[in-house]
Design a protein around this motif. Structure first.
Motif, PDB file in Angstrom:
ATOM      1  N   UNK A  84       0.779  -1.288  -0.030  1.00 12.16           N
ATOM      2  CA  UNK A  84       0.126   0.035   0.109  1.00 12.16           C
ATOM      3  C   UNK A  84       0.772   1.218  -0.073  1.00 12.16           C
ATOM      4  N   UNK A  85       0.747   2.216  -1.073  1.00 14.26           N
ATOM      5  CA  UNK A  85       1.334   3.439  -0.967  1.00 14.26           C
ATOM      6  C   UNK A  85       1.043   4.367   0.102  1.00 14.26           C
ATOM      7  N   UNK A  86       2.075   4.668   0.994  1.00 15.61           N
ATOM      8  CA  UNK A  86       1.839   5.252   2.174  1.00 15.61           C
ATOM      9  C   UNK A  86       2.649   6.678   2.066  1.00 15.61           C
ATOM     10  N   UNK A  87       1.838   7.907   2.156  1.00 13.42           N
ATOM     11  CA  UNK A  87       2.363   8.887   2.342  1.00 13.42           C
ATOM     12  C   UNK A  87       1.825   9.835   3.065  1.00 13.42           C
ATOM     13  N   UNK A  88       1.280   9.444   4.133  1.00 12.62           N
ATOM     14  CA  UNK A  88       0.632  10.107   5.186  1.00 12.62           C
ATOM     15  C   UNK A  88       0.116   9.038   6.105  1.00 12.62           C
TER      16      UNK A  88
END
Length: 383
Positions: free
Chosen positions: A282-286
């Protein structure tokens, strides 16, 4: 928001059972899966201990199996007490609930610190020891944010990302998983951090004996515990060959969510995380990326737990007759160097499940069986 309340359920080991469990798991060739099968077959750790010499002999052991003595177990329990630690069994209320769900969960965990934190849903945060400033800041941000809504933060007490995650979650609850004994923390410079964790709202856990100095092969075992305790694992900066990727892959095998923070393709510390993203992490930027994905899972706590409970049947060892030599030979001949499922062995041989499992125990205790992920088994190449 996860349920941060302490849900205590399960059985309590007696002092006698705890000593027997500790003796059994510290004996030669007895790992978590073997421990579980021995209890299932013989009803109690005491019965299993009595059967170890006969089982290993029937399995073709080349030497007498070493069985941990009662004195050895009592010395380890005394060492734990001196350090303010104790041993928690897999069926007891203070055992991390999510960890119970994995194959090969440790029958006993040494724990030290604030025990209730082990009962809360957890987020694992791991990454590079040689972390960048921005990577450490991001890990700390995730740790603070998930801690504020009730999650514990689990990591491995390593330098870099682990340290940042532990420090940021010190007040809300953090779990440090050690590769060696609780009295042998690594790295040495994080000994003060470990003391802060234990003195505050945190917990230190290990499956290794007191006095055990961590070696390279012990760190993947530690990573397995991080993945097992956590509902999801966030990877912040990881090289292509790193322990953090081992943790992430184990988390995936356990059905946990895997989060990865994207980074520059030019930074070697981000090649592993970028590879995880290509594989479906899962792309995690926050922090919201983590919290939104985990919200449904936190309500499923306790589903499908693996428990080990003693039957209390003193005749358990005598009640199970060993298979005859012909059946034993049939089972062994069905094995080879390629891992197979136990159910396939049962179908192939046409023998009872109890007979197959007992022969596998014999081979295991003799050092002739390899256990693989997913419950697969194979025969040692020397055979």
């Amino acid at each position: 928001m996860p349920d941060g309340g302490a849900r205590r359920q399960g059985i309590a080991l007696t002092d006698r059972q705890r000593i027997a469990w500790l003796r059994l798991i510290r004996s030669d060739n007895v790992g978590p899966a073997t421990f579980r099968d021995l209890i299932n077959h013989f009803g109690s750790a005491e019965n299993a201990l009595a059967m170890l010499p006969e089982l290993s002999s029937r399995g073709g052991a080349s030497r007498t199996i070493r069985i941990a003595s009662k004195e050895d177990a009592e010395r380890e329990l005394d060492a734990a007490r001196r350090h303010g630690a104790r041993f928690v069994g897999i069926g007891e209320p203070d055992y991390p609930p999510a960890l119970r769900q994995i194959d090969g969960a440790p029958p006993l965990l040494a724990v030290m610190g604030h025990s209730p934190v082990a009962l809360r849903p957890s987020v694992g945060i791991v990454g590079s020891r040689n972390a960048s400033i921005s990577g450490a800041k991001f890990a700390a941000m995730i740790a603070r944010d998930v801690g504020r809504v009730g999650y514990a933060v689990t990591s491995g007490l390593a330098r870099g990302i682990d340290t940042a995650a532990h420090r940021a979650s010190m007040e809300t609850g953090t779990i440090a998983v050690l590769a060696g004994g609780l009295d042998q923390p690594y790295p040495p410079e994080n000994v003060p951090l470990l003391k802060e964790i234990i003195a505050g709202e945190g917990l230190a856990v290990s499956e290794m004996p007191f006095g055990w100095e961590p070696r390279a092969r012990d760190f993947p075992r530690r990573n397995r515990l991080i993945a097992g305790i956590s509902h999801g694992v966030v990877v912040v900066e990881a090289a292509q060959r790193s322990g953090s990727l081992i943790t992430a892959r184990m988390a995936g095998d356990f059905g946990r969510l895997v989060f990865a923070v994207p980074g520059s393709p030019l930074d070697p510390r981000c090649r592993g995380t970028n590879a995880l993203l290509k594989e479906g992490a899962i792309v995690t930027t926050s922090s919201e990326d983590v919290l939104e994905a985990l919200a449904p899972l936190a309500r499923l706590e306790g589903h499908g737990e693996t428990m080990i409970e003693e039957s209390g049947d003193d005749d358990g060892a005598a009640a199970l007759l060993p298979p005859d030599d012909s059946d034993r030979a049939t089972i062994i001949s069905s094995l080879g160097p390629s891992p197979v499922e136990v159910d396939d062995i049962i179908r192939h041989t046409g023998l009872s499940a109890s007979a197959v499992y007992l022969v596998l125990l014999e081979l295991d205790l003799a050092g002739r069986l390899h256990r693989h992920a997913g419950g697969l088994v194979s025969l040692s190449m020397s055979d």
